[in-house]
Design a protein around this motif. Structure first.
Motif: not given
Length: 333
Positions: A79, A3, A119, A1
């Motif tokens: 996510a 972020d 996301l 991920m």
């Protein structure tokens, strides 16, 4: 991920632990049963009456349509993993009825001014990968701008109407088996509070119940439910109540995810788990088991296993169904 934001911090609850408490939910839907539509297609085989896992409508002699939906707030911070867990959980309701998922639609709530859509794309990718591995078409869906992120699926499946798994067909003298360990709720609660990642819990939550359902049907089992937000005790109470029996549970035989008991002792107990226990307590004899174990048995699971009235290879037997005992649906031993 890419972020680094922690998705669990953008929601007041997480996973199936954010369900409306079972007692409150039953009060809300009580007036919706027994309403037959005008000129309806097919025969409704399973509806609201016993709070089963999905609706089932007979299409013809050997085909029934299975319909369900499930969505929730983030249960983990990653996510992609959240998307996989939510999709696995939604598909589980079809497997819990003895069906196979055919097509699913995405359900997405997203705080568009707070969290980047990159996301959201990861969440949807996780759901798509799970549907692909399940042999289920994923074809569109619906999204809304929502203060809290939410994701899940609306799923349609097919089943043999003469070989359903339902929660009202349990009978005395049959053993009870559980196909996944408990403790996911307390571990997810700890993850939300501390950011610790529990690989075994993620593996359990992303394991499809397809093989377990196939094994149950092959073994001639007719009674089952999946263990999610109402915990083992909550879902077992519904099954025993609908079947007119009492469930005797051998508490020492129930499996748990590593770290679950330690997390409970450290205070990471979801509010949903305590509400589950409060709901079941008047209908159960819990005196033989300490409060800690009882809380774990009521722990609000996300994407848990199947609870089967019968035996399949690899699933521990955790108790049995007996004739109704003193008005109780559950007795812990």
């Amino acid at each position: 991920m890419s972020d680094e934001r922690r998705l669990t911090q953008y929601a007041h609850g997480g996973g199936c632990a954010c369900k409306i408490p079972p007692g409150e939910l039953e009060a809300v839907v009580r007036g919706l049963t027994g309403r037959a539509p005008v000129s309806a297609e097919g025969e409704l085989l399973v509806g609201l009456d016993d709070g089963d896992d999905a609706a089932v409508v007979r299409i013809d002699g050997d085909r029934a349509l299975v319909a369900t939906t499930d969505f929730f707030t983030p249960v983990v911070d990653d996510a992609y993993d959240w998307g996989r867990i939510a999709a696995t959980n939604a598909l589980s309701d079809v497997y819990a009825m003895g069906g196979r998922p055919i097509v699913a639609l995405n359900l997405l709530g997203w705080p568009r001014e707070v969290l980047p859509f990159e996301l959201a794309a990861e969440v949807l990718r996780g759901g798509a990968d799970v549907c692909g591995s399940a042999g289920c078409h994923l074809a569109g869906g619906h999204s809304v701008d929502d203060p809290e992120p939410k994701y899940g699926l609306a799923v349609t499946g097919l089943a043999d109407p003469n070989r359903l798994l339902r929660n009202d067909s349990g009978r005395a003298g049959v053993p009870l088996s559980l196909t996944k360990p408990l403790g996911l709720g307390v571990l997810n609660n700890r993850h939300k509070a501390t950011g610790e990642r529990f690989e075994e819990a993620i593996e359990v939550m992303t394991t499809l119940n397809a093989a377990a359902a196939e094994a149950a049907l092959a073994a001639g089992i007719t009674c089952a439910t999946d263990v999610t937000g109402f915990g083992l005790l909550g879902h077992l109470h519904k099954l025993a109540r609908a079947s007119g029996v009492t469930a005797i549970i051998d508490s020492a035989a129930v499996p748990y995810v590593d770290g679950a008991r330690a997390s409970l002792r450290d205070g990471y107990v979801p509010g949903g788990s305590r509400r589950n226990l409060d709901w079941v307590r008047p209908h159960a004899d819990l005196d033989a088991v300490d409060e800690e174990t009882t809380l774990l048995l009521a722990d609000a699971q996300t994407s848990g296993g199947l609870l089967l009235a019968g035996e399949i290879p690899g699933a521990p037997v955790i108790g049995e169904l007996v004739p109704r005992v003193d008005g109780k649906t559950i007795v812990l031993a």
